[in-house]
Design a protein around this motif. Structure first.
Motif, short mmCIF file in Angstrom:
data_model
loop_
_atom_site.label_atom_id
_atom_site.label_comp_id
_atom_site.label_asym_id
_atom_site.label_seq_id
_atom_site.Cartn_x
_atom_site.Cartn_y
_atom_site.Cartn_z
N GLU A 150 -2.53 -16.48 1.46
CA GLU A 150 -1.31 -16.10 0.73
C GLU A 150 -1.00 -14.62 0.90
N PHE A 151 -2.04 -13.83 1.21
CA PHE A 151 -1.86 -12.39 1.30
C PHE A 151 -1.60 -11.93 2.74
N VAL A 152 -1.46 -12.90 3.65
CA VAL A 152 -1.13 -12.58 5.03
C VAL A 152 0.40 -12.52 5.13
N SER A 153 0.93 -11.39 4.71
CA SER A 153 2.37 -11.16 4.80
C SER A 153 2.59 -9.77 5.37
N PRO A 154 3.72 -9.53 6.02
CA PRO A 154 3.97 -8.20 6.61
C PRO A 154 3.86 -7.08 5.57
N THR A 155 4.40 -7.32 4.38
CA THR A 155 4.39 -6.26 3.35
C THR A 155 2.97 -5.92 2.93
N ILE A 156 2.17 -6.96 2.62
CA ILE A 156 0.82 -6.71 2.12
C ILE A 156 -0.08 -6.21 3.25
N ALA A 157 0.09 -6.76 4.45
CA ALA A 157 -0.72 -6.29 5.58
C ALA A 157 -0.44 -4.82 5.85
N LYS A 158 0.83 -4.46 5.83
CA LYS A 158 1.23 -3.07 6.05
C LYS A 158 0.69 -2.16 4.96
N SER A 159 0.54 -2.73 3.75
CA SER A 159 0.16 -1.93 2.58
C SER A 159 -1.33 -1.90 2.34
N ALA A 160 -2.10 -2.68 3.06
CA ALA A 160 -3.51 -2.91 2.73
C ALA A 160 -4.29 -1.62 2.49
N LEU A 161 -4.19 -0.68 3.43
CA LEU A 161 -4.95 0.56 3.28
C LEU A 161 -4.44 1.40 2.12
N LYS A 162 -3.11 1.45 1.97
CA LYS A 162 -2.52 2.27 0.92
C LYS A 162 -2.80 1.70 -0.49
N LEU A 163 -3.18 0.44 -0.56
CA LEU A 163 -3.47 -0.16 -1.87
C LEU A 163 -4.86 0.24 -2.39
N ASP A 164 -5.69 0.82 -1.53
CA ASP A 164 -6.99 1.35 -1.95
C ASP A 164 -7.88 0.31 -2.63
N LEU A 165 -7.96 -0.86 -2.06
CA LEU A 165 -8.78 -1.92 -2.67
C LEU A 165 -10.27 -1.63 -2.57
N PRO A 197 -14.68 2.96 -14.77
CA PRO A 197 -13.83 3.42 -13.66
C PRO A 197 -14.51 3.36 -12.30
N LYS A 198 -15.84 3.52 -12.26
CA LYS A 198 -16.54 3.48 -10.98
C LYS A 198 -16.57 2.08 -10.37
N ASP A 199 -16.25 1.05 -11.18
CA ASP A 199 -16.29 -0.34 -10.70
C ASP A 199 -14.92 -0.98 -10.55
N ILE A 200 -13.86 -0.18 -10.79
CA ILE A 200 -12.48 -0.69 -10.71
C ILE A 200 -11.85 -0.20 -9.41
N PRO A 201 -11.18 -1.08 -8.66
CA PRO A 201 -10.51 -0.62 -7.43
C PRO A 201 -9.42 0.41 -7.74
N ALA A 202 -9.25 1.38 -6.86
CA ALA A 202 -8.24 2.43 -7.04
C ALA A 202 -6.82 1.87 -7.05
N LEU A 203 -6.66 0.62 -6.61
CA LEU A 203 -5.36 -0.06 -6.73
C LEU A 203 -4.77 0.11 -8.13
N TYR A 204 -5.65 0.13 -9.14
CA TYR A 204 -5.17 0.09 -10.53
C TYR A 204 -4.69 1.44 -11.05
N SER A 205 -4.54 2.42 -10.15
CA SER A 205 -3.78 3.61 -10.55
C SER A 205 -2.34 3.21 -10.87
N LEU A 206 -1.97 2.00 -10.43
CA LEU A 206 -0.64 1.49 -10.76
C LEU A 206 -0.42 1.45 -12.27
N MET A 207 -1.51 1.33 -13.04
CA MET A 207 -1.38 1.33 -14.50
C MET A 207 -0.94 2.69 -15.02
#
Length: 488
Positions: A150-165, A197-207
């Motif tokens: 489901e996550f194989v989409s141009p938007t998410i693929a392009k964003s993968a690194l920037k999402l900091d998972l 915080p050490k166990d949460i992906p940096a993605l959640y800076s979105l909060m």
């Protein structure tokens, strides 16, 4: 094809699922074990004039909540008035009190005053966080997560690194800030995602973006106004709401969830959507039809439970804002004792909410409505004696901060709520308050499945499945489950 659908539980995810399933053209029946809808977001009124929201109190990500109502041709403003809080909240340290302004430029100035160069770094942090918010809250969280494909989409693929998972949140924050107070301020929002915080992906800076940049708001009349509004939507869609309706069993016929036993009465359904506690829902099934066994749940990382005190004071409290965070003690120590050591905290942090500072309707004239909340580990011993020890400490720190004296003698109403209450009222596994932790190993497809893998027509929604804990994610979860049920 029109189907007869049961929704178990009426928290945010349950109301959302019922609304969307009914909008899709189905006959929907909602069952709630308590005497009113709302789940953890219920409220209660006291005989002496106080109205307490029982659960959520931070109105963040207003655009996500607004989008629910827009899906039904309505606006938030049709149901309640939103007030921006300024300051958004105050954070109490041992030697300082930091108020976070509503205005972003003022916030930048505060950061710069606290640490040279931090204003510019806040801009960079928020630019990055905004990108994650727009991709994460629009593309990432709206997936049913049956498969990684489901996550194989141009938007998410392009964003993968920037999402900091693959970067942890603690390290990510320290790329931008070095001042300990700013670090704590930026780490605070992820505490209720259920891990340090050490166990949460940096993605959640979105909060941080969804809260600090989009602002902290308050619905006049209390958080339960959102529940009232969603209930109104649900009823308008034609859903039948049943309160004091305890679901005792899910009926299985021909490898299909075909009905419920509610208050000892058998009722047939084509589809069941359970927004009740996931673990509890599975106990309503024979073991061979459960997605997960007890060992699975024992290995999950849960977000905290909490100790709450609902308090009425018969006079106004000075120097207290709507939201106040008492962070005089070490954040890392408290989170360690929640998630690793799993014990009552030795030097706790806590939060005070005083909605009567904004909303005079929630307390008698000249009085104050306050609730105190302290995050605690799930599954630990809970007793009134233990609660009282922490209550006295919180009151002492509240007195010190406000300058008020002898607050115990000014209490007009007092009620505690903790692990045992979460178990009794919501069948919450180990008394959890906030669902499963959003760690990398419990993200997306790695969360408990939205659908039962062994039975047709049984779906799960809420804070123990995708996309995760919190009010906006729970609303989204209900929408996803309803749409998946409609495809069944």
């Amino acid at each position: 094809m029109k189907k007869k659908i049961a929704v178990i539980g009426s928290g945010f995810s349950g109301l959302s699922a019922a609304a969307y399933a009914a909008k899709d053209g189905h006959e929907v029946h909602l069952f709630e074990k308590n005497n009113d809808v709302g789940g953890r977001a219920r409220n209660f009124k006291t005989e002496n004039g106080y109205t307490f929201d029982m659960g959520p109190s931070w109105y963040w990500m207003p655009d996500i909540i607004e989008s629910f109502f827009k899906d039904f041709g309505q606006n938030v403003s049709d149901f309640y008035t939103l007030i921006p809080l300024d300051p958004q909240f105050e954070m109490v340290f041992t030697d300082d009190v930091m108020g976070i302004p509503h205005d972003y430029q003022e916030m930048k100035a505060l950061f710069e005053k606290t640490e040279t160069g931090a204003g510019k770094m806040l801009d960079e942090f928020m630019t990055d966080a905004q990108y994650k918010y727009e991709v994460g809250m629009k593309d990432f969280v709206n997936k049913p997560c049956h498969s990684w494909l489901e996550f194989v989409s141009p938007t998410i693929a392009k964003s993968a690194l920037k999402l900091d998972l693959l970067t942890n949140f603690k390290r990510f924050v320290r790329k931008y800030f070095t001042n300990p107070k700013l670090i704590v301020l930026m780490e605070f929002p992820v505490i209720f995602l259920g891990a340090a915080p050490k166990d949460i992906p940096a993605l959640y800076s979105l909060m941080n973006y969804g809260g600090y940049k989009l602002g902290t708001w308050y619905p006049m009349g209390g958080f339960s106004k959102i529940i009232d509004a969603m209930k109104d939507i649900v009823i308008k869609q034609g859903t039948e709401i049943n309160c004091n309706a305890n679901v005792e069993k899910i009926i299985i016929k021909d490898n299909k969830a075909s009905g419920l036993i509610v208050n000892q009465q058998e009722i047939d359904f084509d589809i069941i959507i359970a927004s009740s506690d996931y673990h509890h829902t599975e106990t309503l099934l024979p073991k061979e039809f459960r997605n997960y066994d007890e060992k699975y749940w024992e290995k999950r990382i849960f977000a905290p439970s909490c100790l709450i005190y609902y308090l009425g004071f018969k006079e106004k409290l000075p120097n207290l804002t709507h939201h106040t965070l008492f962070f005089e003690n070490n954040l890392d120590l408290h989170t360690e004792e929640i998630y690793t050591d799993k014990k009552w905290p030795t030097k706790p942090l806590f939060y005070a909410c005083c909605p009567s500072k904004t909303d005079p309707s929630v307390a008698p004239e000249g009085s104050e409505n306050v609730f105190l909340l302290m995050p605690v580990a799930t599954g630990i011993e809970d007793s009134e004696e233990i609660r009282e020890v922490y209550f006295k400490e919180m009151i002492s720190r509240l007195e010190k901060h406000t300058g008020a004296s002898d607050l115990l003698s000014k209490i007009d109403y007092k009620k505690s709520y903790c692990i045992q209450d979460f178990k009794e009222d919501y069948n919450a596994y180990q008394g959890n308050a906030y669902g499963l932790a959003n760690t990398l190993s419990q993200t997306a497809v790695l969360k408990p499945s939205l659908r039962n893998k062994k039975l047709k027509s049984l779906f799960y929604t809420g804070q123990l499945t995708v996309p995760g804990p919190g009010v906006p994610p729970s609303i989204i979860s209900g929408k996803i489950a309803a749409h998946e049920a409609s495809k069944n």
